[in-house]
Design a protein around this motif. Structure first.
Motif, mmCIF file in Angstrom:
data_model
loop_
_atom_site.group_PDB
_atom_site.id
_atom_site.type_symbol
_atom_site.label_atom_id
_atom_site.label_comp_id
_atom_site.label_asym_id
_atom_site.label_seq_id
_atom_site.Cartn_x
_atom_site.Cartn_y
_atom_site.Cartn_z
ATOM 1 N N PHE A 6 0.984 -1.054 -0.279
ATOM 2 C CA PHE A 6 -0.093 -0.278 0.096
ATOM 3 C C PHE A 6 1.328 1.214 -0.343
ATOM 4 O O PHE A 6 2.167 1.160 0.859
ATOM 5 C CB PHE A 6 -0.505 0.158 1.045
ATOM 6 N N ALA A 7 0.138 2.446 -0.608
ATOM 7 C CA ALA A 7 0.960 3.109 -0.364
ATOM 8 C C ALA A 7 -0.202 4.883 0.024
ATOM 9 O O ALA A 7 -1.280 4.736 -0.139
ATOM 10 C CB ALA A 7 1.314 4.007 -2.337
ATOM 11 N N SER A 8 0.902 5.376 1.232
ATOM 12 C CA SER A 8 0.056 6.639 1.642
ATOM 13 C C SER A 8 1.009 7.795 1.888
ATOM 14 O O SER A 8 1.996 7.071 2.434
ATOM 15 C CB SER A 8 -0.731 6.043 3.118
ATOM 16 N N GLY A 9 0.242 9.164 2.167
ATOM 17 C CA GLY A 9 1.081 10.255 2.453
ATOM 18 C C GLY A 9 2.788 10.379 0.756
ATOM 19 O O GLY A 9 2.511 9.586 -0.453
ATOM 20 N N SER A 10 4.402 9.626 1.462
ATOM 21 C CA SER A 10 5.129 9.638 1.119
ATOM 22 C C SER A 10 5.115 8.196 0.847
ATOM 23 O O SER A 10 6.791 7.723 0.004
ATOM 24 C CB SER A 10 5.558 10.836 1.476
ATOM 25 N N ASN A 46 11.962 3.709 -9.780
ATOM 26 C CA ASN A 46 11.564 3.530 -10.767
ATOM 27 C C ASN A 46 12.523 2.603 -11.367
ATOM 28 O O ASN A 46 12.081 2.100 -12.651
ATOM 29 C CB ASN A 46 13.086 5.390 -11.207
ATOM 30 N N SER A 47 13.488 1.723 -10.269
ATOM 31 C CA SER A 47 13.940 1.060 -10.819
ATOM 32 C C SER A 47 12.982 -0.444 -10.984
ATOM 33 O O SER A 47 13.252 -1.844 -11.644
ATOM 34 C CB SER A 47 15.279 0.060 -9.796
ATOM 35 N N LEU A 48 11.392 -0.424 -10.029
ATOM 36 C CA LEU A 48 10.687 -1.894 -10.753
ATOM 37 C C LEU A 48 9.236 -0.983 -11.126
ATOM 38 O O LEU A 48 8.488 -0.843 -10.717
ATOM 39 C CB LEU A 48 10.607 -2.259 -9.321
ATOM 40 N N PRO A 49 9.471 -0.867 -12.115
ATOM 41 C CA PRO A 49 8.054 0.070 -12.906
ATOM 42 C C PRO A 49 6.909 -0.617 -12.381
ATOM 43 O O PRO A 49 5.837 -0.415 -13.038
ATOM 44 C CB PRO A 49 8.037 0.152 -13.636
ATOM 45 N N PHE A 52 5.757 -1.128 -9.143
ATOM 46 C CA PHE A 52 4.863 0.375 -8.829
ATOM 47 C C PHE A 52 4.247 0.956 -9.302
ATOM 48 O O PHE A 52 3.097 1.415 -8.890
ATOM 49 C CB PHE A 52 6.467 1.456 -8.224
ATOM 50 N N ASP A 53 4.137 0.880 -10.823
ATOM 51 C CA ASP A 53 2.545 1.466 -11.077
ATOM 52 C C ASP A 53 1.884 1.527 -10.983
ATOM 53 O O ASP A 53 0.889 2.062 -11.010
ATOM 54 C CB ASP A 53 3.180 1.461 -12.852
ATOM 55 N N PRO A 54 1.261 0.142 -11.251
ATOM 56 C CA PRO A 54 -0.475 0.034 -10.595
ATOM 57 C C PRO A 54 -0.893 0.964 -9.174
ATOM 58 O O PRO A 54 -1.873 1.107 -9.842
ATOM 59 C CB PRO A 54 -0.760 -0.863 -10.298
ATOM 60 N N LEU A 55 0.199 0.969 -8.175
ATOM 61 C CA LEU A 55 -0.320 2.064 -7.262
ATOM 62 C C LEU A 55 -0.401 3.945 -8.073
ATOM 63 O O LEU A 55 -1.136 4.241 -6.936
ATOM 64 C CB LEU A 55 1.069 2.075 -6.227
ATOM 65 N N LYS A 56 0.227 4.063 -8.604
ATOM 66 C CA LYS A 56 0.068 5.257 -9.245
ATOM 67 C C LYS A 56 -1.272 5.717 -10.297
ATOM 68 O O LYS A 56 -1.539 6.079 -10.560
ATOM 69 C CB LYS A 56 1.290 5.551 -10.721
ATOM 70 N N VAL A 57 -2.153 4.990 -10.367
ATOM 71 C CA VAL A 57 -3.041 4.390 -10.999
ATOM 72 C C VAL A 57 -4.464 5.541 -10.230
ATOM 73 O O VAL A 57 -5.254 5.888 -11.402
ATOM 74 C CB VAL A 57 -4.135 2.870 -10.503
ATOM 75 N N CYS A 60 -1.505 8.618 -7.234
ATOM 76 C CA CYS A 60 -0.961 8.589 -6.234
ATOM 77 C C CYS A 60 1.438 8.335 -7.445
ATOM 78 O O CYS A 60 0.880 7.196 -7.750
ATOM 79 C CB CYS A 60 -0.171 7.038 -5.272
ATOM 80 N N LYS A 61 1.746 9.535 -7.143
ATOM 81 C CA LYS A 61 3.147 9.498 -8.143
ATOM 82 C C LYS A 61 3.925 9.276 -7.524
ATOM 83 O O LYS A 61 4.907 8.824 -8.963
ATOM 84 C CB LYS A 61 3.294 11.085 -8.625
ATOM 85 N N LEU A 62 4.829 8.197 -6.399
ATOM 86 C CA LEU A 62 5.918 8.045 -5.609
ATOM 87 C C LEU A 62 7.214 8.910 -6.502
ATOM 88 O O LEU A 62 8.003 8.388 -6.592
ATOM 89 C CB LEU A 62 5.428 6.519 -6.678
ATOM 90 N N GLU A 63 6.846 10.530 -6.513
ATOM 91 C CA GLU A 63 7.883 11.268 -6.454
ATOM 92 C C GLU A 63 8.535 11.903 -5.639
ATOM 93 O O GLU A 63 9.097 12.979 -5.378
ATOM 94 C CB GLU A 63 7.544 12.225 -8.131
ATOM 95 N N GLY A 64 7.327 11.787 -4.091
ATOM 96 C CA GLY A 64 8.340 12.490 -3.311
ATOM 97 C C GLY A 64 7.179 13.785 -2.378
ATOM 98 O O GLY A 64 7.587 13.484 -1.515
ATOM 99 N N GLU A 65 6.708 13.753 -2.941
ATOM 100 C CA GLU A 65 5.540 14.272 -2.410
ATOM 101 C C GLU A 65 4.475 13.224 -2.030
ATOM 102 O O GLU A 65 4.274 12.405 -2.221
ATOM 103 C CB GLU A 65 4.789 15.440 -3.842
#
Length: 105
Positions: A6-10, A46-49, A52-57, A60-65
């Motif tokens: 799961f992804a939440s916040g940064s 970035n090394s495992l797109p 991690f890409d499914p979390l971006k749907v 959620c950008k996963l770029e630090g913000e």
């Protein structure tokens, strides 16, 4: 799934109870938290797109913000993974999931 995430916040949190998929973990510590606001966290993302890409749907950008919410990834267990999984020998295909969702609708 053998590795729920799961992804939440940064941050992204991964659980790998078999200690088979996520680098740098072991059975005594079967989880990992990645902070995407840090350079090493962004490098891992970035090394495992394919991971991690499914979390971006949902934005959620996963770029630090900060991501204002929580999103989950429950990857389907393939036939090959099911053969060696210690959690379950049942595999899941897209077709099986569609049938399940249609039954619930």
């Amino acid at each position: 799934t053998d590795v729920p995430m799961f992804a939440s916040g940064s941050k992204v949190v991964m659980f790998d109870p078999q200690a088979s998929f996520v680098p740098g973990i072991n059975p005594a510590n079967p989880g990992k938290m990645v902070d995407c606001s840090r350079e090493n966290g962004r490098k891992l993302v970035n090394s495992l797109p394919h991971v991690f890409d499914p979390l971006k749907v949902f934005g959620c950008k996963l770029e630090g913000e900060e991501f204002n919410g929580t999103t989950f990834r429950f990857a389907l267990r393939t036939e090959e993974q099911a053969k060696v999984s210690r959690l379950s020998r049942q595999n899941h295909t897209i077709e099986k999931m569609r049938m399940l969702l249609n039954q619930m609708a």
